[in-house]
Scaffold this motif. Structure first.
Motif, mmCIF file in Angstrom:
data_model
loop_
_atom_site.group_PDB
_atom_site.id
_atom_site.type_symbol
_atom_site.label_atom_id
_atom_site.label_comp_id
_atom_site.label_asym_id
_atom_site.label_seq_id
_atom_site.Cartn_x
_atom_site.Cartn_y
_atom_site.Cartn_z
ATOM 1 N N SER A 104 6.825 -2.849 -11.130
ATOM 2 C CA SER A 104 5.920 -3.536 -10.199
ATOM 3 C C SER A 104 6.665 -4.246 -9.075
ATOM 4 O O SER A 104 6.101 -4.452 -7.996
ATOM 5 N N ASP A 105 7.922 -4.623 -9.308
ATOM 6 C CA ASP A 105 8.697 -5.343 -8.295
ATOM 7 C C ASP A 105 9.599 -4.423 -7.467
ATOM 8 O O ASP A 105 10.355 -4.907 -6.623
ATOM 9 N N GLN A 159 6.441 1.300 -5.268
ATOM 10 C CA GLN A 159 5.062 0.925 -4.963
ATOM 11 C C GLN A 159 4.579 1.597 -3.680
ATOM 12 O O GLN A 159 3.442 2.087 -3.604
#
Length: 333
Positions: free
Chosen positions: A167-168, A173
Motif C-alpha cells: 500500500s505504501d 499503486q
C-alpha cells in the motif's frame, strides 16, 4: 485512488442489487459452467473472462458470503478501498486498501461479505498470459521474477498464494490504477498497454520482495524468496554462509531448499545476477571493464574474463561492442 474511478467501481451492480433485494446466495450462473453440479467448487474462466481474452477484470461482488471455491485460472485481487476478509487454503487474510493477493489455479478461497465502501477488483488471468508478459520484462532473466511467476503457475509448489502488502509503494499503486483505468475504458491498443502495465507491475513487485508474504506453512518458499531478494540487493558481497547465519539456519539446509525450489545452486544464482549486472553496465556505461568486474563482486579481473567468456562465448569487450548503444563512442580499457 482517483475519485471518479473509485466511484465507477463502487456503482451497485445488477448482481449486487439482487442481493440487496433479498437474494441469499450467489448467482452460480455467473461463475460456474452450465454442466457443473450444485456442489462444484471450480469457477470457470469461460464465465468470467470475455471470449478470447487472456486477462479480464471485474469488481468483487459485495454484501454476500462467497463460499469456498477454486479457479481454473490465475486470479489477483486488488483492494481499492476498505478491506475484505478471505480464507485461503485454511489461512485467514485481511486485505487492506492497496494490498494485492495473488492466487494460483490450485488455491481454495472463501470470501466473507464486504460492505458498500469495501471496493476490490478481481483480475482473472489465463496462465498463457505470462508467456506474453515475461518477455516484456527485459531480456535478462531474473531468478526472483521467475520464482514469483512459478508460484502462480506450477502445480508442485507448497503454497497456492502470495500476498503483497504494498500500500505504501507508490509505483505499484499508480500501475494498479492505470491498469484498472485501461481495462475499464478499453481504448485503442488497450491489450498491449495492459500487457506492458502488468510487466511493469511485476518488475516493481520484485523490487520489493521484502513485502511479499507466503503461507505460514511454506517455510521453503519463504526462504527462497529471502535468498533471491538477498542476492538481488547484495550480489557484490553475498555469500551462502552469511545468509544462512542471518536466518539462523545451517548452510546445508538452505542450499538444499534453494536447489529444490529454483533448480539452481546459490553459487549459480549469484553468478547469474553478477553477470546480468555486468552486462547491463557494459552496454549502458563507458566504465572500464576492470572496474565493472570489481563493482559486481569479482576482484580477480582475469577470473571475471574467463567466466564471462565461458557463459557468453565472447569477451566482455566484444560483448560491449556488439550490444552497446555507445559502441564506437567509448575508449576501451
Amino acid at each position: 485512488m482517483n475519485k471518479d474511478l473509485l466511484s465507477k467501481l463502487g456503482t451497485i451492480t445488477e448482481e449486487e442489487q439482487s442481493i440487496l433485494n433479498g437474494e441469499k446466495v450467489i448467482n452460480r450462473a455467473l461463475y460456474y459452467s452450465a454442466e457443473a453440479s450444485k456442489n462444484a467448487e471450480e469457477i470457470d474462466s469461460a464465465r468470467v473472462l470475455k471470449n478470447g481474452r487472456l486477462i479480464d477484470m471485474r469488481p468483487h461482488v459485495r454484501f454476500i458470503h462467497f463460499p469456498k471455491h477454486t479457479h481454473n485460472y490465475v486470479e489477483f485481487i486488488y483492494m481499492c478501498s476498505g478491506s475484505t476478509r478471505h480464507i485461503v487454503d485454511g489461512q485467514e487474510i485481511i486485505l487492506k486498501e492497496g494490498d494485492l493477493l495473488f492466487l494460483n489455479q490450485h488455491a481454495t478461497q472463501e470470501i466473507f461479505p464486504a460492505g458498500e465502501n469495501d471496493i476490490a477488483v478481481n483480475f482473472m488471468i489465463l496462465p498463457e498470459f505470462f508467456d506474453v508478459v515475461l518477455p516484456m520484462m527485459g531480456a535478462k532473466p531474473s531468478a526472483l521474477r521467475e520464482f514469483i511467476v512459478s508460484c502462480l503457475t506450477r502445480k508442485d509448489m507448497q503454497s497456492n498464494f502470495l500476498y503483497f502488502s504494498v500500500s505504501d509503494v507508490v509505483p505499484v499503486q499508480n500501475l494498479m490504477e492505470n491498469l484498472i483505468w485501461n481495462m475499464l475504458n478499453a481504448d485503442k491498443n488497450s491489450r498491449t498497454i495492459n500487457q506492458a502495465t502488468v510487466g511493469l507491475l511485476f518488475l516493481n513487485l520484485t523490487n520489493h520482495a521484502e513485502l511479499i508474504h507466503v503461507p505460514s506453512n511454506s517455510f521453503e518458499q519463504e526462504i527462497t524468496l529471502k535468498v533471491l531478494s538477498y542476492i538481488d540487493a547484495s550480489y557484490k558481497t553475498a555469500s551462502l554462509q552469511d545468509f544462512a547465519a542471518s536466518e539462523g539456519d545451517d548452510v546445508y539446509t538452505v542450499s538444499r531448499i534453494i536447489k529444490k525450489e529454483t533448480g539452481e545452486t546459490f553459487k549459480t544464482l549469484l553468478q547469474q545476477k553478477r553477470l546480468e549486472r555486468a552486462c547491463n553496465l557494459l552496454t549502458r556505461s563507458g566504465a572500464p571493464i576492470s572496474d565493472i568486474a570489481v563493482s559486481v563482486g569479482y576482484d580477480n579481473t582475469s577470473f571475471f574474463h574467463r567466466l564471462f567468456r565461458r557463459v557468453y562465448g565472447c569477451s566482455p569487450r566484444d560483448y560491449r561492442l556488439k550490444n552497446s548503444a555507445l559502441a564506437g563512442h567509448m575508449h576501451e580499457n
